[in-house]
Design an enzyme around this catalytic site. Sequence first.
Site, PDB file in Angstrom:
ATOM      1  N   PRO A 163       0.981  -1.110   0.095  1.00 40.88           N
ATOM      2  CA  PRO A 163      -0.061  -0.031  -0.034  1.00 40.88           C
ATOM      3  C   PRO A 163       0.948   1.220  -0.158  1.00 40.88           C
ATOM      4  CG  PRO A 163      -1.038  -1.576   1.532  1.00 40.88           C
ATOM      5  CD  PRO A 163       0.223  -2.244   0.999  1.00 40.88           C
ATOM      6  N   CYS A 164       0.350   2.308  -0.679  1.00 43.28           N
ATOM      7  CA  CYS A 164       1.268   3.391  -1.137  1.00 43.28           C
ATOM      8  C   CYS A 164       1.088   4.603  -0.486  1.00 43.28           C
ATOM      9  CB  CYS A 164       1.515   3.458  -2.617  1.00 43.28           C
ATOM     10  SG  CYS A 164      -0.066   3.877  -3.389  1.00 43.28           S
TER      11      CYS A 164
END
Length: 345
Positions: free
Chosen positions: A79-80
Amino acid sequence: MKNKIVDLFCGCGGLSLGFEQAGFEVAYAIDVWERAIQTYNYNRGTEVAVCKDIHELTDAYLNELKISGEIAGVIGGPPCQGFSKVGTRDINDPRNHLYLEYFRVVENILPDFFVFENVSGLLTLSKGMFRDDIMKRCRDLGYYVEFEEICAVDYGVPQNRRRVLFVGMKKGRFRFPEKQDEIITSKDAIGDLLPLTVENGLDDMHEYAMEPQNAYQRQLRANQTQVANHQITVHTQKTIDIISMVPDGGTIYDLPDEYWDVRKYRKGFERMPSTRPCHTVDTGHRNYFHYSENRIPTARENARLQSFPDNYIFLGTKTDQYKEIGNAVPPMLSYAMAKAIKEQL
């Protein structure tokens, strides 16, 4: 040659799909979001992906995968949001440290290659601390590592989506594939899909509006005669009236100043340009609009802009579908990288 891969943080399966199209086989995929896993497995007709927190993926199981001797690569994109230039970019955001779990898997399996995808903000957050740590970890494990900030439009995707890719290989440095000269526009991507109104757009499934107009449309139709996930969102008349004032490819700056009070967001009321690639497709769906119709794009139109074939079905509510699609790696970009890796292996 070994051809099996492990996909971490797999989402609905865009990264996996490109590798599958290049001849790889997914041995195991994992994500914490159940709806995305349902979509992933539905499109493959098998339960290869599991819904599980990566912290629960034991070293013992990873050792079994290693012992099997069949795993060629590990792919994935943690997840960014914590790295994103759009967010708070808090160095202590727990999501920033999920990359450590990714490299725990790499360290346990020691595959022939790995692909790590993330937002470009990772390169500069905390003066490049995460970038440098990733490079050191990979080198300590014996990998040659190359990274590059790439744009999806350079690999056949009609979208100016910028991401960073780290590619590690045990034998020799990875050479990123050459960029394509042909540019696919937003209209090239979705122009054959049925125009929607409240009268005809509440159904999920529709026939095409016309024969395919270009190679991109022919490829993504995948021999389908109807297309799913193409359902209109009903706007208020006030919203429709405002959208109608924004020209093709225009932004909120094309509106009178008083409309800033409606969104107060620079990216609000933005139309995709018909004659150019679209901007980044995100997990929301209320900040940008169809180039000619006064509405947000449908989930299928977003999927087209992400280069998913029309036979790839997204499960869940419309909100789920938009999130699944927006979080995904464009399959055409993934395919270009997978093909290059296979050739170089």
